[in-house]
Motif scaffolding. Structure first.
Motif, PDB file in Angstrom:
ATOM      1  N   ALA A   1       7.835   7.343  -1.527  1.00 43.35           N
ATOM      2  CA  ALA A   1       6.808   7.080  -0.518  1.00 43.35           C
ATOM      3  C   ALA A   1       7.408   6.478   0.748  1.00 43.35           C
ATOM      4  CB  ALA A   1       5.737   6.159  -1.093  1.00 43.35           C
TER       5      ALA A   1
ATOM      6  N   ASN B   1       0.833  -1.207   0.000  1.00 39.37           N
ATOM      7  CA  ASN B   1       0.000   0.000   0.000  1.00 39.37           C
ATOM      8  C   ASN B   1       0.866   1.255   0.000  1.00 39.37           C
ATOM      9  OD1 ASN B   1      -2.292  -1.578   0.053  1.00 39.37           O
ATOM     10  ND2 ASN B   1      -2.580  -1.405   2.269  1.00 39.37           N
TER      11      ASN B   1
ATOM     12  N   ARG C   1       1.740   3.965  -3.449  1.00 41.27           N
ATOM     13  CA  ARG C   1       1.113   5.282  -3.276  1.00 41.27           C
ATOM     14  C   ARG C   1       1.498   6.225  -4.403  1.00 41.27           C
ATOM     15  NH1 ARG C   1      -1.269   6.310   1.584  1.00 41.27           N
ATOM     16  NH2 ARG C   1      -2.096   8.414   1.820  1.00 41.27           N
TER      17      ARG C   1
ATOM     18  N   TRP D   1      -1.423  12.596   2.971  1.00 45.37           N
ATOM     19  CA  TRP D   1      -1.428  12.369   4.413  1.00 45.37           C
ATOM     20  C   TRP D   1      -1.804  13.677   5.105  1.00 45.37           C
ATOM     21  CZ3 TRP D   1       3.805   9.696   3.484  1.00 45.37           C
ATOM     22  CH2 TRP D   1       3.620   8.315   3.273  1.00 45.37           C
TER      23      TRP D   1
ATOM     24  N   LEU E   1       1.394  13.370  -0.661  1.00 41.26           N
ATOM     25  CA  LEU E   1       1.020  11.953  -0.602  1.00 41.26           C
ATOM     26  C   LEU E   1      -0.331  11.745   0.078  1.00 41.26           C
ATOM     27  CD1 LEU E   1       4.529  10.506   0.283  1.00 41.26           C
ATOM     28  CD2 LEU E   1       3.363  10.425  -1.904  1.00 41.26           C
TER      29      LEU E   1
END
Length: 282
Positions: free
Chosen positions: A82, A60, A64, A119, A117
């Protein structure tokens, strides 16, 4: 070790080696290695599940950012990016580095990767924890240069001009320690970048008192009239560009009467005019 056959002959007590030998098998073998005492020995099935969950988490993360080009080496860059970005995150903040220089500094570029990304939760946690590190008192303080360093920089002591209301300390949730880095400019640039990515006006409202204290601090530290005369040309351009860009972003943010900015707006308005007149960059 030059010979693999010597691997089992290690007799150095200070550098023990753990090893196991297995014959070739069709199915994978899962091994549990414990540090210190552990109250649980996992079954083979449990170890398999733990491994599979970890592997899925890795996939995962590495997926990304996906690059698809004719160059297979270049395509790995997305996964590497990532993983590196994840490596510098340690709640509640981003770190200076993932391996070397693994320490906290409020604006050592790391927080920029959060929104790129997606987040956004990490970005908010980073900004909020460092908002709690903003110095609140005194409002103003005298300039004190460090005589031990031959006046090369400001004295690293709380309650002086730099380390007064608006300054952000290096550690999260702690506004009591000075540090020789002034990272306020980059920290708030990261916050504005976050706003540009998310359009999260509610979060900016929450951060508004922090922003106002910072801009008041910036006005005191970098007076628009005096720093232009004493800062080298390159520094003038860099500093003015950042402040001018902030002004443009803040104009987008100021949409509600509760967000008053008249106290320092006029000082910032001078920046583009000074750049045009003195530096001819426009």
């Amino acid at each position: 070790m030059e010979k693999l056959s010597d691997f089992t002959q290690n007799n150095t007590d200070k550098s023990p080696i753990i090893y196991a030998a297995y014959s070739a098998q069709k199915n994978p073998v899962y091994i549990q290695i414990k540090k210190g005492k552990s109250h649980k020995n996992f079954s083979d099935e449990e170890l398999k599940n733990i491994f599979n969950e970890s592997e899925q988490s890795r996939l995962n993360l590495t997926n990304r950012v996906q690059l698809k080009t004719p160059d297979s080496d270049l395509n790995n860059f997305g996964a590497n990016l990532a993983v590196a970005a994840d490596g510098i995150w340690e709640s509640p903040t981003y770190l200076h580095g993932a391996v070397a220089w693994r320490m906290r500094l409020n604006a050592w570029r790391g927080a920029y990767v959060a929104d790129v990304l997606s987040w956004h939760d990490r970005a908010k946690e980073h900004f909020e924890s460092y908002a709690n590190s903003q110095v609140l008192k005194p409002d103003f303080a005298p300039v004190e240069m460090d005589t031990l360093l031959h006046l090369a920089r400001h004295k690293e002591s709380m309650g002086t001009s730099v380390f007064s209301s608006g300054y952000i300390s290096r550690n999260p949730n702690d506004n009591t320690k000075p540090h020789h880095y002034d990272m306020n400019l980059v920290f708030f640039d990261q916050m504005f970048t976050h706003f540009n990515y998310t359009g999260d006006l509610e979060f900016l409202k929450k951060m508004w008192p922090t922003l106002v204290r910072h801009m008041d601090w910036e006005k005191e530290i970098s007076n628009a009239a005096s720093f232009m005369m004493h800062m080298p040309r390159f520094g003038q351009v860099m500093h003015c560009n950042i402040l001018a860009e902030r002004l443009r972003i803040l104009r987008r943010i100021i949409t509600e009467p509760t967000m008053k900015w008249q106290n320092w707006r006029n000082s910032l308005v001078k920046i583009p005019n000074l750049m045009k007149k003195k530096l001819k960059v426009f």
